[in-house]
Write an enzyme that holds these catalytic residues in place. Structure first.
Site, PDB file in Angstrom:
ATOM      1  N   GLY A  42      87.823  28.138 109.867  1.00 39.26           N
ATOM      2  CA  GLY A  42      88.823  28.351 110.838  1.00 39.26           C
ATOM      3  C   GLY A  42      88.324  27.645 112.016  1.00 39.26           C
ATOM      4  CG  ASP A 101      92.145  40.714 113.657  1.00 42.11           C
ATOM      5  OD1 ASP A 101      93.378  41.076 114.110  1.00 42.11           O
ATOM      6  OD2 ASP A 101      92.332  40.797 112.232  1.00 42.11           O
TER       7      ASP A 101
HETATM    8  P1  IMP Z   1      87.505  40.114 112.465  1.00 40.38           P
HETATM    9  O1  IMP Z   1      87.501  40.086 113.898  1.00 40.38           O
HETATM   10  O2  IMP Z   1      86.032  40.544 111.847  1.00 40.38           O
HETATM   11  O3  IMP Z   1      88.806  41.351 111.959  1.00 40.38           O
HETATM   12  O4  IMP Z   1      87.829  39.024 111.490  1.00 40.38           O
HETATM   13  C1  IMP Z   1      88.604  37.777 112.292  1.00 40.38           C
HETATM   14  C2  IMP Z   1      88.745  36.846 110.887  1.00 40.38           C
HETATM   15  O5  IMP Z   1      89.935  37.251 110.344  1.00 40.38           O
HETATM   16  C3  IMP Z   1      89.076  35.560 111.742  1.00 40.38           C
HETATM   17  O6  IMP Z   1      87.909  34.676 111.586  1.00 40.38           O
HETATM   18  C4  IMP Z   1      90.156  34.862 110.713  1.00 40.38           C
HETATM   19  O7  IMP Z   1      89.474  34.254 109.783  1.00 40.38           O
HETATM   20  C5  IMP Z   1      90.826  36.049 110.133  1.00 40.38           C
HETATM   21  N1  IMP Z   1      92.179  36.641 110.721  1.00 40.38           N
HETATM   22  C6  IMP Z   1      92.433  37.364 111.581  1.00 40.38           C
HETATM   23  N2  IMP Z   1      93.543  37.201 112.079  1.00 40.38           N
HETATM   24  C7  IMP Z   1      94.316  36.215 111.733  1.00 40.38           C
HETATM   25  C8  IMP Z   1      95.505  35.550 111.920  1.00 40.38           C
HETATM   26  O8  IMP Z   1      96.478  35.804 112.624  1.00 40.38           O
HETATM   27  N3  IMP Z   1      95.681  34.544 111.097  1.00 40.38           N
HETATM   28  C9  IMP Z   1      94.722  33.924 110.140  1.00 40.38           C
HETATM   29  N4  IMP Z   1      93.477  34.510 110.161  1.00 40.38           N
HETATM   30  C10 IMP Z   1      93.177  35.423 110.931  1.00 40.38           C
HETATM   31 MG    MG Z   2      86.865  32.630 111.517  1.00 38.07          MG
END
Ligand code: IMP
Ligand code: MG
Length: 174
Positions: A42, A101
């Site tokens: 990403g 996120d």
């Molecule tokens: P977290 O902060 O550990 O929950 O993980 C974040 C990861 O979840 C990011 O690096 C993305 O790969 C994926 N992610 C979270 N929200 C989105 C979204 O709205 N669209 C696409 N991928 C997302």
């Molecule tokens: Mg990511």
């Protein structure tokens, strides 16, 4: 019925914001070199555009991680799928992410990278969904804070698609 994509942030808005962050980083790291660490996949589009806007010397490395278990299991432990090629010792490191996120992946990852002895370690994310945060993460550079919607484009995917969109869009299933 396939999903449709609604524009949240236009290509011009995203480009302008990346330019501003690049200028900010160039000021903050004046007289130094920055080592950008991209979290695959990403972060790639954002890191490339950002790197082009930074005027101090830049080096880049890439890593890929995957979360253990499923979404409901909140251990936050991540597995390294592809590690960095180079050591971080003594470097001024900026981790470049597409989105923060829950913060689980990044808080674990940052702790792991800090153990490798960088001179400094900062976090730069294109997008931040603060409403979704479960684990606190210090974000040093943020492109945009966005509402709790599933977004794609600029590296972000839905089932591996839409990464190549030059803008940020919300996935709509109606
Ligand atoms: P977290 O902060 O550990 O929950 O993980 C974040 C990861 O979840 C990011 O690096 C993305 O790969 C994926 N992610 C979270 N929200 C989105 C979204 O709205 N669209 C696409 N991928 C997302
Ligand atoms: Mg990511």
């Amino acid at each position: 019925m396939p999903e449709r994509i609604e524009v949240l942030l236009s290509e011009d808005e995203v480009d302008a914001r990346i330019k501003a962050i690049g200028e900010q980083i160039s000021r903050d790291y004046e007289g130094k070199e920055v080592h950008l660490v991209c979290v695959l996949k990403g972060g790639t589009f954002f890191m490339c555009e950002l790197a082009k806007r930074i005027t101090v010397p830049v080096s880049m490395d890439f890593m890929s991680v995957s979360s253990y278990g499923n979404e409901t299991k909140s251990s936050g432990v991540v597995r390294i799928v592809k590690d960095l090629d180079e050591p971080l010792k003594g470097k001024d490191v900026i981790v470049v992410e597409d989105i923060v996120d829950s913060g689980r992946t990044l808080s674990y990852l940052l702790e792991m990278l800090r153990d490798r002895g960088p001179a400094s370690l900062r976090l730069c994310t294109l997008l931040d969904k603060p409403d979704r945060r479960v684990v606190h993460v210090d974000v040093d550079y943020t492109g945009f804070q966005i509402p709790d919607e599933f977004v794609v484009g600029y590296g972000l995917d839905y089932a591996q698609r839409y990464r190549n969109l030059p803008y940020i869009g919300i996935v709509k299933f109606d």
